[in-house]
Design a protein around this motif. Structure first.
Motif, PDB file in Angstrom:
ATOM      1  N   ALA A 110       0.835  -1.197   0.000  1.00  0.00           N
ATOM      2  CA  ALA A 110       0.000   0.000   0.000  1.00  0.00           C
ATOM      3  C   ALA A 110       0.872   1.250   0.000  1.00  0.00           C
ATOM      4  CB  ALA A 110      -0.915   0.001   1.214  1.00  0.00           C
ATOM      5  N   ALA A 111       0.372   2.302  -0.626  1.00  0.00           N
ATOM      6  CA  ALA A 111       1.067   3.590  -0.614  1.00  0.00           C
ATOM      7  C   ALA A 111       1.001   4.183   0.785  1.00  0.00           C
ATOM      8  CB  ALA A 111       0.435   4.544  -1.626  1.00  0.00           C
ATOM      9  N   GLU A 125       6.063   2.997 -12.130  1.00  0.00           N
ATOM     10  CA  GLU A 125       6.018   4.447 -11.996  1.00  0.00           C
ATOM     11  C   GLU A 125       6.366   4.919 -10.586  1.00  0.00           C
ATOM     12  OE1 GLU A 125       2.272   5.810 -13.414  1.00  0.00           O
ATOM     13  OE2 GLU A 125       2.525   4.911 -15.418  1.00  0.00           O
ATOM     14  N   ALA A 126       6.926   4.025  -9.775  1.00  0.00           N
ATOM     15  CA  ALA A 126       7.368   4.419  -8.433  1.00  0.00           C
ATOM     16  C   ALA A 126       8.532   5.400  -8.559  1.00  0.00           C
ATOM     17  CB  ALA A 126       7.782   3.188  -7.639  1.00  0.00           C
ATOM     18  N   GLY A 162      11.692   7.836  -7.163  1.00  0.00           N
ATOM     19  CA  GLY A 162      12.726   7.940  -6.157  1.00  0.00           C
ATOM     20  C   GLY A 162      12.875   9.360  -5.655  1.00  0.00           C
ATOM     21  N   GLU A 163      13.938   9.603  -4.900  1.00  0.00           N
ATOM     22  CA  GLU A 163      14.160  10.937  -4.333  1.00  0.00           C
ATOM     23  C   GLU A 163      14.360  11.991  -5.411  1.00  0.00           C
ATOM     24  OE1 GLU A 163      17.441  10.322  -1.586  1.00  0.00           O
ATOM     25  OE2 GLU A 163      16.035  10.644   0.073  1.00  0.00           O
ATOM     26  N   ARG A 164      14.921  11.597  -6.563  1.00  0.00           N
ATOM     27  CA  ARG A 164      15.138  12.536  -7.669  1.00  0.00           C
ATOM     28  C   ARG A 164      13.969  12.544  -8.643  1.00  0.00           C
ATOM     29  NH1 ARG A 164      19.990   9.836  -7.154  1.00  0.00           N
ATOM     30  NH2 ARG A 164      19.541   8.579  -9.008  1.00  0.00           N
ATOM     31  N   ARG A 165      12.837  11.981  -8.211  1.00  0.00           N
ATOM     32  CA  ARG A 165      11.605  11.933  -9.011  1.00  0.00           C
ATOM     33  C   ARG A 165      11.769  11.058 -10.243  1.00  0.00           C
ATOM     34  NH1 ARG A 165       7.846  12.369  -6.170  1.00  0.00           N
ATOM     35  NH2 ARG A 165       6.463  12.956  -7.878  1.00  0.00           N
ATOM     36  N   ASP A 166      12.754  10.171 -10.255  1.00  0.00           N
ATOM     37  CA  ASP A 166      12.946   9.260 -11.367  1.00  0.00           C
ATOM     38  C   ASP A 166      12.145   7.984 -11.144  1.00  0.00           C
ATOM     39  OD1 ASP A 166      14.687   8.911  -9.141  1.00  0.00           O
ATOM     40  OD2 ASP A 166      15.835   7.430 -10.294  1.00  0.00           O
ATOM     41  N   PHE A 167      11.665   7.391 -12.245  1.00  0.00           N
ATOM     42  CA  PHE A 167      10.872   6.171 -12.156  1.00  0.00           C
ATOM     43  C   PHE A 167      11.753   4.970 -11.821  1.00  0.00           C
ATOM     44  CE2 PHE A 167       7.903   8.419 -15.212  1.00  0.00           C
ATOM     45  CZ  PHE A 167       6.925   8.629 -14.251  1.00  0.00           C
ATOM     46  N   PHE A 168      11.150   3.995 -11.171  1.00  0.00           N
ATOM     47  CA  PHE A 168      11.845   2.739 -10.900  1.00  0.00           C
ATOM     48  C   PHE A 168      12.103   2.025 -12.225  1.00  0.00           C
ATOM     49  CE2 PHE A 168      11.586  -1.877 -10.015  1.00  0.00           C
ATOM     50  CZ  PHE A 168      12.698  -1.991  -9.193  1.00  0.00           C
ATOM     51  N   ASP A 169      13.334   1.619 -12.442  1.00  0.00           N
ATOM     52  CA  ASP A 169      13.739   0.989 -13.701  1.00  0.00           C
ATOM     53  C   ASP A 169      13.599  -0.530 -13.558  1.00  0.00           C
ATOM     54  OD1 ASP A 169      14.851   0.147 -16.076  1.00  0.00           O
ATOM     55  OD2 ASP A 169      16.485   1.611 -16.037  1.00  0.00           O
ATOM     56  N   HIS A 182      14.486   2.149  -3.741  1.00  0.00           N
ATOM     57  CA  HIS A 182      14.343   3.244  -4.707  1.00  0.00           C
ATOM     58  C   HIS A 182      13.466   4.359  -4.153  1.00  0.00           C
ATOM     59  CE1 HIS A 182      14.083   5.175  -8.643  1.00  0.00           C
ATOM     60  NE2 HIS A 182      12.773   5.234  -8.480  1.00  0.00           N
ATOM     61  N   THR A 183      12.388   4.000  -3.479  1.00  0.00           N
ATOM     62  CA  THR A 183      11.428   4.992  -2.981  1.00  0.00           C
ATOM     63  C   THR A 183      11.711   5.420  -1.550  1.00  0.00           C
ATOM     64  OG1 THR A 183       9.903   3.272  -2.201  1.00  0.00           O
ATOM     65  CG2 THR A 183       9.638   4.042  -4.479  1.00  0.00           C
ATOM     66  N   ARG A 184      12.749   4.836  -0.927  1.00  0.00           N
ATOM     67  CA  ARG A 184      13.048   5.090   0.484  1.00  0.00           C
ATOM     68  C   ARG A 184      11.844   4.770   1.370  1.00  0.00           C
ATOM     69  NH1 ARG A 184      17.730   7.979   1.631  1.00  0.00           N
ATOM     70  NH2 ARG A 184      19.214   7.602  -0.058  1.00  0.00           N
TER      71      ARG A 184
END
Length: 379
Positions: free
Chosen positions: A153-154, A308-309, A311-318, A346-348
């Motif tokens: 869950a988010a 589309e998760a 990360g801290e730099r607003r980059d998507f999970f690869d 990736h999302t901390r």
């Protein structure tokens, strides 16, 4: 399906540390003001700083603690004024009135915050309980296949999303669905109930996988008309036979991946249309695409909460990079755990959307192939 990993646990630890910092901050301000007042003498007056104590207490404590802090700040401020010979009665009255007003407003704010947090938590518990009842744990083996997956869950209060999954052993083989309802909250959960109910019925009754998708679409459209809530859903529906043959229908969902010891590749699976919007697609049933799993090959299906998760730099999970790296592939559970850990790193530990994934692998005895043919894409 565990919902916590070491990275997520560290995120929880950070949240606890932040909560402790908020709880202690007002008393630190109070102590600093007292010490500074004593050390600086009568040239500098820090009494007004104490007016910040009750609002800071209101951030992390209830109204009773705010009143106590307000009383402590008021008494301290009056002590500061007492040592100032020039302090007149008007100054005392003004300071007392101002501090009392700030304390009262902060107490009311704290009471409203506590009440709101309690309501949000109750709603989160209700919705979360509904979702846990809907998304029961999958068995480790079903229909000759090993299955593993997760639902995460988010971290966004009661904004529960609409990711859903199911796996059923039917007369037509093992049938699996992974989907994602648009939007969040109770309406998304209600749409999930509709879609899961339709799938559970159609998976047993309908021999054609395309008709299973059609039944789900019609059920969601009926809900749209009744509730006037026009949300839609994506889904990947899979039928897995005992011979390792898969038949798949993609209803606007993220394309699945085939994972083996060499890496992973995306399945060239055409999209038919979104559930709830089939009426916008040309007539005809969705056509299933067939594929036969090769030895040691697994099917990985995820929702866009994974791809589309941010990360801290607003980059998507690869996801592609994760699958071409040293991801463990010896079992569905190992791959699932590795993906969940990578996503958490990736999302901390702070997902902006719900995420779900399923891994489907032939059982330990392997898959049976008529005529011993090699696995190839068949459509």
């Amino acid at each position: 399906m565990p919902s916590s990993t070491p990275p997520l646990q560290s995120a929880v630890a950070r949240e606890r540390w932040r909560a402790r910092a908020q709880a202690w901050l007002p008393w630190v301000v109070w102590a600093v003001a007292v010490i500074a007042e004593v050390l600086t003498g009568s040239d500098t007056r820090l009494g007004p700083v104490l007016a910040a104590v009750p609002p800071l207490v209101a951030v992390a404590h209830g109204w009773r603690a705010v009143l106590v802090s307000g009383l402590a700040a008021t008494l301290t401020q009056q002590a500061f004024l007492y040592v100032v010979e020039a302090a007149e009665t008007g100054t005392w009255t003004t300071a007392m009135t101002a501090m009392s007003g700030v304390t009262l407003a902060s107490a009311l704010s704290a009471a409203a915050r506590v009440r709101r947090e309690r309501q949000v938590q109750e709603l989160h518990d209700v919705v979360g309980g509904m979702q846990r009842a809907l998304l029961h744990p999958l068995p480790p083996e079903l229909g000759g296949y090993r299955i593993a997956g997760f639902y995460q869950a988010a971290h966004s209060d009661a904004r529960v999303g609409g990711d859903f999954y199911e796996a059923l052993e039917t007369p037509h083989g093992l049938r699996v669905v992974l989907g994602d309802v648009s939007g969040k909250g109770l309406p998304a959960v209600d749409a999930t109930v509709t879609l899961l109910g339709a799938f559970r019925e159609a998976a047993y009754e309908e021999a054609d996988l395309g008709r299973v998708a059609l039944v789900m679409d019609r059920a969601l459209r009926r809900r749209q008309r009744i509730s006037e809530d026009h949300r839609f859903a994506t889904a990947l529906i899979v039928e897995a036979g005992a011979d390792g043959r898969l038949r798949m229908v993609n209803c606007g969902h993220v394309r699945p991946r085939l994972v083996d010891a060499r890496g992973a590749r995306e399945v060239a699976l055409p999209t038919y249309g979104l559930l709830g919007l089939f009426h916008l697609v040309p007539k005809g049933l969705p056509e299933p695409v067939a594929h036969t799993l090769a030895p040691g090959e697994s099917l990985l299906v995820v929702t866009d909460g994974v791809t589309e998760a941010r990360g801290e730099r607003r980059d998507f999970f690869d996801l592609a990079a994760f699958l071409t790296g040293p991801a463990p592939r010896q079992s569905p559970v190992a791959l699932k755990e590795a993906l969940l850990d990578a996503l958490a790193r990736h999302t901390r530990g702070h997902l902006s959307d719900d995420a779900a994934a399923l891994v489907l692998t032939p059982g330990e005895g392997g898959v049976t192939r008529a005529g011993g043919t090699d696995a190839r894409q068949e459509g």
